[in-house]
Write a protein that holds these residues in place. Sequence first.
Motif, PDB file in Angstrom:
ATOM      1  N   ALA A   1       2.792  -6.173   7.341  1.00  0.00           N
ATOM      2  CA  ALA A   1       3.311  -5.541   6.122  1.00  0.00           C
ATOM      3  C   ALA A   1       3.268  -6.525   4.955  1.00  0.00           C
ATOM      4  CB  ALA A   1       4.746  -5.062   6.366  1.00  0.00           C
ATOM      5  N   ARG A   2       3.654  -7.791   5.223  1.00  0.00           N
ATOM      6  CA  ARG A   2       3.661  -8.811   4.168  1.00  0.00           C
ATOM      7  C   ARG A   2       2.234  -9.062   3.672  1.00  0.00           C
ATOM      8  NH1 ARG A   2       5.179 -14.655   5.138  1.00  0.00           N
ATOM      9  NH2 ARG A   2       5.862 -13.939   7.176  1.00  0.00           N
ATOM     10  N   ILE A   3       1.287  -9.181   4.598  1.00  0.00           N
ATOM     11  CA  ILE A   3      -0.107  -9.458   4.216  1.00  0.00           C
ATOM     12  C   ILE A   3      -0.677  -8.292   3.404  1.00  0.00           C
ATOM     13  CG2 ILE A   3      -2.454  -9.770   5.119  1.00  0.00           C
ATOM     14  CD1 ILE A   3      -1.117 -11.264   7.532  1.00  0.00           C
ATOM     15  N   LYS A   4      -0.369  -7.074   3.816  1.00  0.00           N
ATOM     16  CA  LYS A   4      -0.897  -5.909   3.081  1.00  0.00           C
ATOM     17  C   LYS A   4      -0.393  -5.907   1.637  1.00  0.00           C
ATOM     18  CE  LYS A   4      -1.640  -2.824   7.005  1.00  0.00           C
ATOM     19  NZ  LYS A   4      -1.189  -1.689   7.790  1.00  0.00           N
ATOM     20  N   ARG A   5       0.898  -6.244   1.480  1.00  0.00           N
ATOM     21  CA  ARG A   5       1.460  -6.285   0.112  1.00  0.00           C
ATOM     22  C   ARG A   5       0.773  -7.379  -0.703  1.00  0.00           C
ATOM     23  NH1 ARG A   5       5.121  -9.546  -1.431  1.00  0.00           N
ATOM     24  NH2 ARG A   5       6.029  -9.919   0.620  1.00  0.00           N
ATOM     25  N   LEU A   6       0.610  -8.558  -0.111  1.00  0.00           N
ATOM     26  CA  LEU A   6      -0.025  -9.677  -0.827  1.00  0.00           C
ATOM     27  C   LEU A   6      -1.490  -9.362  -1.152  1.00  0.00           C
ATOM     28  CD1 LEU A   6       1.499 -12.547   1.335  1.00  0.00           C
ATOM     29  CD2 LEU A   6       1.793 -12.332  -1.149  1.00  0.00           C
ATOM     30  N   MET A   7      -2.167  -8.716  -0.233  1.00  0.00           N
ATOM     31  CA  MET A   7      -3.577  -8.387  -0.484  1.00  0.00           C
ATOM     32  C   MET A   7      -3.704  -7.423  -1.660  1.00  0.00           C
ATOM     33  SD  MET A   7      -5.215  -8.032   3.336  1.00  0.00           S
ATOM     34  CE  MET A   7      -6.751  -7.332   2.739  1.00  0.00           C
ATOM     35  N   GLN A   8      -2.789  -6.476  -1.721  1.00  0.00           N
ATOM     36  CA  GLN A   8      -2.830  -5.516  -2.829  1.00  0.00           C
ATOM     37  C   GLN A   8      -2.539  -6.224  -4.150  1.00  0.00           C
ATOM     38  OE1 GLN A   8      -0.472  -2.068  -1.943  1.00  0.00           O
ATOM     39  NE2 GLN A   8      -2.283  -0.812  -2.428  1.00  0.00           N
ATOM     40  N   GLU A   9      -1.495  -7.067  -4.158  1.00  0.00           N
ATOM     41  CA  GLU A   9      -1.131  -7.802  -5.388  1.00  0.00           C
ATOM     42  C   GLU A   9      -2.273  -8.694  -5.861  1.00  0.00           C
ATOM     43  OE1 GLU A   9       3.591  -8.208  -4.207  1.00  0.00           O
ATOM     44  OE2 GLU A   9       2.369 -10.031  -4.335  1.00  0.00           O
ATOM     45  N   GLN A  10      -3.020  -9.247  -4.888  1.00  0.00           N
ATOM     46  CA  GLN A  10      -4.052 -10.245  -5.240  1.00  0.00           C
ATOM     47  C   GLN A  10      -5.464  -9.659  -5.233  1.00  0.00           C
ATOM     48  OE1 GLN A  10      -3.522 -13.988  -3.132  1.00  0.00           O
ATOM     49  NE2 GLN A  10      -1.310 -13.720  -3.098  1.00  0.00           N
ATOM     50  N   ASP A  11      -5.573  -8.332  -5.134  1.00  0.00           N
ATOM     51  CA  ASP A  11      -6.876  -7.662  -5.162  1.00  0.00           C
ATOM     52  C   ASP A  11      -7.821  -8.292  -4.129  1.00  0.00           C
ATOM     53  OD1 ASP A  11      -8.786  -5.861  -6.067  1.00  0.00           O
ATOM     54  OD2 ASP A  11      -9.575  -7.227  -7.589  1.00  0.00           O
ATOM     55  N   ALA A  12      -7.369  -8.267  -2.888  1.00  0.00           N
ATOM     56  CA  ALA A  12      -8.114  -8.948  -1.817  1.00  0.00           C
ATOM     57  C   ALA A  12      -8.616  -7.956  -0.770  1.00  0.00           C
ATOM     58  CB  ALA A  12      -7.213  -9.986  -1.141  1.00  0.00           C
ATOM     59  N   VAL A  13      -9.745  -8.299  -0.152  1.00  0.00           N
ATOM     60  CA  VAL A  13     -10.288  -7.513   0.949  1.00  0.00           C
ATOM     61  C   VAL A  13     -10.571  -8.455   2.114  1.00  0.00           C
ATOM     62  CG1 VAL A  13     -12.711  -7.684   0.180  1.00  0.00           C
ATOM     63  CG2 VAL A  13     -11.984  -5.712   1.533  1.00  0.00           C
ATOM     64  N   LEU A  14     -10.408  -7.927   3.341  1.00  0.00           N
ATOM     65  CA  LEU A  14     -10.550  -8.758   4.544  1.00  0.00           C
ATOM     66  C   LEU A  14     -11.859  -8.442   5.270  1.00  0.00           C
ATOM     67  CD1 LEU A  14      -9.374 -10.720   6.683  1.00  0.00           C
ATOM     68  CD2 LEU A  14      -8.049  -8.789   7.600  1.00  0.00           C
ATOM     69  N   LEU A  15     -12.656  -9.501   5.499  1.00  0.00           N
ATOM     70  CA  LEU A  15     -13.880  -9.385   6.297  1.00  0.00           C
ATOM     71  C   LEU A  15     -13.612 -10.112   7.608  1.00  0.00           C
ATOM     72  CD1 LEU A  15     -16.415 -10.681   3.570  1.00  0.00           C
ATOM     73  CD2 LEU A  15     -15.396  -8.409   3.747  1.00  0.00           C
ATOM     74  N   ALA A  16     -13.629  -9.379   8.711  1.00  0.00           N
ATOM     75  CA  ALA A  16     -13.307  -9.998  10.000  1.00  0.00           C
ATOM     76  C   ALA A  16     -14.489  -9.893  10.946  1.00  0.00           C
ATOM     77  CB  ALA A  16     -12.088  -9.308  10.629  1.00  0.00           C
ATOM     78  N   HIS A  17     -14.722 -10.965  11.694  1.00  0.00           N
ATOM     79  CA  HIS A  17     -15.754 -10.922  12.734  1.00  0.00           C
ATOM     80  C   HIS A  17     -15.148 -10.358  14.011  1.00  0.00           C
ATOM     81  CE1 HIS A  17     -18.831 -12.314  15.618  1.00  0.00           C
ATOM     82  NE2 HIS A  17     -19.647 -12.140  14.593  1.00  0.00           N
ATOM     83  N   TYR A  18     -16.011  -9.774  14.858  1.00  0.00           N
ATOM     84  CA  TYR A  18     -15.554  -9.170  16.125  1.00  0.00           C
ATOM     85  C   TYR A  18     -14.900 -10.168  17.071  1.00  0.00           C
ATOM     86  CZ  TYR A  18     -18.769  -5.280  15.076  1.00  0.00           C
ATOM     87  OH  TYR A  18     -19.427  -4.221  14.514  1.00  0.00           O
ATOM     88  N   TYR A  19     -15.151 -11.455  16.897  1.00  0.00           N
ATOM     89  CA  TYR A  19     -14.595 -12.439  17.828  1.00  0.00           C
ATOM     90  C   TYR A  19     -13.179 -12.860  17.446  1.00  0.00           C
ATOM     91  CZ  TYR A  19     -19.556 -13.271  19.187  1.00  0.00           C
ATOM     92  OH  TYR A  19     -20.854 -13.165  19.601  1.00  0.00           O
ATOM     93  N   THR A  20     -12.694 -12.407  16.283  1.00  0.00           N
ATOM     94  CA  THR A  20     -11.325 -12.763  15.903  1.00  0.00           C
ATOM     95  C   THR A  20     -10.344 -11.831  16.637  1.00  0.00           C
ATOM     96  OG1 THR A  20     -11.420 -11.350  13.926  1.00  0.00           O
ATOM     97  CG2 THR A  20     -12.000 -13.684  13.660  1.00  0.00           C
ATOM     98  N   SER A  21      -9.059 -12.114  16.458  1.00  0.00           N
ATOM     99  CA  SER A  21      -8.060 -11.378  17.246  1.00  0.00           C
ATOM    100  C   SER A  21      -8.056  -9.885  16.905  1.00  0.00           C
ATOM    101  CB  SER A  21      -6.670 -11.955  16.965  1.00  0.00           C
ATOM    102  OG  SER A  21      -6.296 -11.644  15.627  1.00  0.00           O
TER     103      SER A  21
END
Length: 357
Positions: A36-56
């Motif tokens: 929840a905290r990360i989602k709020r921060l991502m929205q505030e900071q106009d951020a998008v997450l690119l994740a590789h399949y090997y991450t958690s």
Amino acid sequence: MTVAQIIAPPPARPVPDVPPVVEEALGEAERAELKARIKRLMQEQDAVLLAHYYTSGDLQDLAVETGGCVSDSLEMARFGHAARQQTLIVAGVKFMGETAKILNPEKRVLMPDLGAECSLDLSCPAEDFTAFCDAHPDRTVVVYANTSAAVKARADWVVTSSSAVKVVQHLKEQGKRIIWAPDRFLGDYVQRATGADMVIWQGACVVHEKFKADGIRELKAEHPEAAILVHPESPADVIAMADVVGSTTQLVHAVKTLPNPAFIVATDIGIFHRMHEVAPEKLLLEAPSGGKGATCVSCAHCPWMAMNGLRKLARVLETGANEIHVPEAVRVKAVRSISRLLDFAARAGITPGTSAD
Ligand code: 13P
Ligand code: SF4
């Protein structure tokens, strides 16, 4: 037919110790609070997450839930380049963050852990590689995406596992002779598939080089209905057993689309999270990597990919730490070889589901 010359590179810097695999352990309450905290921060900071399949699985789920991507290295580069957001968060390894920065110099690129290296990148120091290329000035330099920005700057072409065969085939048809770096198994595979004249750097992935053909054969005897899926960073005798050889995205696609009820999977086990999601009814078996007498059934998990986690991601967004920087003189050279790949992939119709060859 031409035959690949295996020319020993200049004395390669020894690969540093491989760190232990340390997974982030979270309870339900902390996981929910962090997300929840990360989602709020991502929205505030106009951020998008690119994740590789090997991450958690947590990071992969978060990328999907927030409109980012979970994919192979080619698609991560394409997605980040097309994204409208001003901040790209790359959950993967350092070369993936650098590629995002090279393609998007105006954007802020953050990574949960800047120590997330890759044994292929580490096996190919820029100075040694430059000397190697200088010794073969008549050859076109093709490097795998798993390399530093400085190595990409020395290259004519960057390729990924989903595009390597097609790019090298294209160069061969133009009469080019090739320097290939750094993965020797992928290089051998590409050479066998294309018959191109290649001199091959002798790096290896510490995860994929461990898969054992004997163990896979025994598992296949127990599960004759299973298709064998192999990432091309694996040894030749393992690749030879494969029903599908491909990038991580291509292997996920195979689980979804092939009729087999079971699969033996020779790549990092982080990929099982997505495979279970796209085909929950299918049986997924880890390809043995330990060999006879080994204590682990499969140790196939990249210790550097495991360095990514929700706690570190939250901290990075709160502090602005772990920003990726690439010197401009390096970037302007590296962007040429990466853009060549992206243009080629678009022209050749290399989409996430298409076959490696
Ligand atoms: P993919 O591009 O197939 O995801 O490969 C990246 C990688 O590092 C595999 O070990
Ligand atoms: Fe590098 Fe191998 Fe890890 Fe992929 S799995 S990032 S090739 S060390």
